[in-house]
Design a protein around this motif. Structure first.
Motif, mmCIF file in Angstrom:
data_model
loop_
_atom_site.group_PDB
_atom_site.id
_atom_site.type_symbol
_atom_site.label_atom_id
_atom_site.label_comp_id
_atom_site.label_asym_id
_atom_site.label_seq_id
_atom_site.Cartn_x
_atom_site.Cartn_y
_atom_site.Cartn_z
ATOM 1 N N ARG A 139 0.795 -1.280 0.062
ATOM 2 C CA ARG A 139 -0.073 -0.072 -0.014
ATOM 3 C C ARG A 139 1.033 1.266 0.054
ATOM 4 O O ARG A 139 0.537 2.271 -0.736
ATOM 5 N N LEU A 145 -5.933 -0.987 -3.491
ATOM 6 C CA LEU A 145 -6.228 -1.975 -2.538
ATOM 7 C C LEU A 145 -6.504 -3.374 -3.222
ATOM 8 O O LEU A 145 -5.903 -4.336 -2.735
ATOM 9 N N PRO A 146 -7.232 -3.510 -4.252
ATOM 10 C CA PRO A 146 -7.396 -4.646 -5.047
ATOM 11 C C PRO A 146 -6.257 -5.445 -5.484
ATOM 12 O O PRO A 146 -6.070 -6.703 -5.266
ATOM 13 N N ASP A 147 -5.270 -4.555 -5.982
ATOM 14 C CA ASP A 147 -3.857 -5.181 -6.619
ATOM 15 C C ASP A 147 -3.260 -5.394 -5.365
ATOM 16 O O ASP A 147 -2.280 -6.673 -5.549
ATOM 17 N N THR A 148 -3.341 -4.948 -4.025
ATOM 18 C CA THR A 148 -2.351 -5.242 -2.925
ATOM 19 C C THR A 148 -2.802 -6.435 -2.568
ATOM 20 O O THR A 148 -1.933 -7.242 -2.304
ATOM 21 N N VAL A 149 -4.076 -6.746 -2.361
ATOM 22 C CA VAL A 149 -4.723 -7.991 -2.087
ATOM 23 C C VAL A 149 -4.243 -9.452 -2.853
ATOM 24 O O VAL A 149 -3.729 -10.295 -2.376
ATOM 25 N N ARG A 150 -4.464 -8.988 -4.292
ATOM 26 C CA ARG A 150 -4.307 -9.722 -5.199
ATOM 27 C C ARG A 150 -2.440 -10.605 -4.837
ATOM 28 O O ARG A 150 -2.155 -11.391 -5.059
#
Length: 235
Positions: A139, A145-150
């Motif tokens: 982050r 956020l979606p790419d961070t989680v992925r």
């Protein structure tokens, strides 16, 4: 019904064992790690652990709800070893690489324990700290956020998967491990080009590389992909 775990402050007030040892969760986990290293997972039982600690096996249940709870504590302790002394530098790629190599390195240094714990989710302090650190690295680098989680998902699963694979090899009996490594020279290197041309041309490189871990290479590939996403965000 499992017995309630006794709070830490009450455990400290308990009398030492017959040999004068004052039990603690940390001591039990360290002893369990030693037993796993020496005897494998089959050798880790409450009875044997009690003998190693010079304590009644039932005493262990004041610290853990059962052997599975101890397994989770062992896994969390390994992650704690990996994080010990680590500090972020501010360079997301270097920091992510450092965390991954540290976690992988600790697991393969305790192969028997790694085989037992890499597939588990402990929910304990060290695991939470590692997850928080990885998410913060991504982050802070600017990943949505979606790419961070992925990326976090791929990073964690890749690290643990390679740790489990490499640890499983190291946990093999020495003769079996040596036989597997020799296979690249005794069989693959002797295949004729007429029937297996691609293996034949790659055989010397395969023999050199396949006896080591592919994790550093796979990690760099994941970091390359993440860096490309950071440079070229998806709509």
């Amino acid at each position: 019904m499992p017995k309630p775990v006794v709070p830490e402050e009450k455990r400290r007030r308990r009398r030492p064992t017959k040999s004068g040892t004052v039990l603690s969760e940390r001591l039990i986990v360290e002893t369990a790690l030693r037993m796993l290293r020496e005897h494998g997972s089959a050798g880790l039982t409450a009875r044997r652990l009690g003998l190693a600690l010079d304590a009644d096996p039932s005493t262990l249940y004041r610290y853990f709800r059962g052997m599975d709870d101890l397994t989770l504590a062992i896994g969390d302790a390994l992650i704690g070893q990996a994080l010990d002394g680590w500090r972020p530098t501010g360079g997301w790629r270097a920091d992510l690489r450092s965390v991954g190599l540290r976690i992988h390195g600790v697991y393969v240094s305790h192969p028997q324990a790694a085989v037992l714990t890499t597939s588990r989710v402990t929910g304990r302090a060290n695991e939470l700290a590692a997850d928080e650190a990885v998410l913060d690295i991504l982050r802070t680098a600017g990943f949505p956020l979606p790419d961070t989680v992925r990326i976090y998902h791929a990073f964690i699963d890749q690290t643990l998967a390679f740790a489990a694979l490499d640890a499983a090899s190291l946990a093999l009996p020495r003769a079996a491990l040596r036989a597997d490594e020799d296979m690249w020279r005794s069989t693959y290197a002797r295949l004729p080009r007429t029937t297996h041309p691609r293996i034949a041309e790659a055989a010397p490189l395969l023999a050199a590389r396949m006896v080591g871990s592919a994790y550093p290479t796979a990690l760099e590939m994941l970091l390359d992909s993440a860096a490309d996403q950071l440079r070229h965000p998806r709509p």
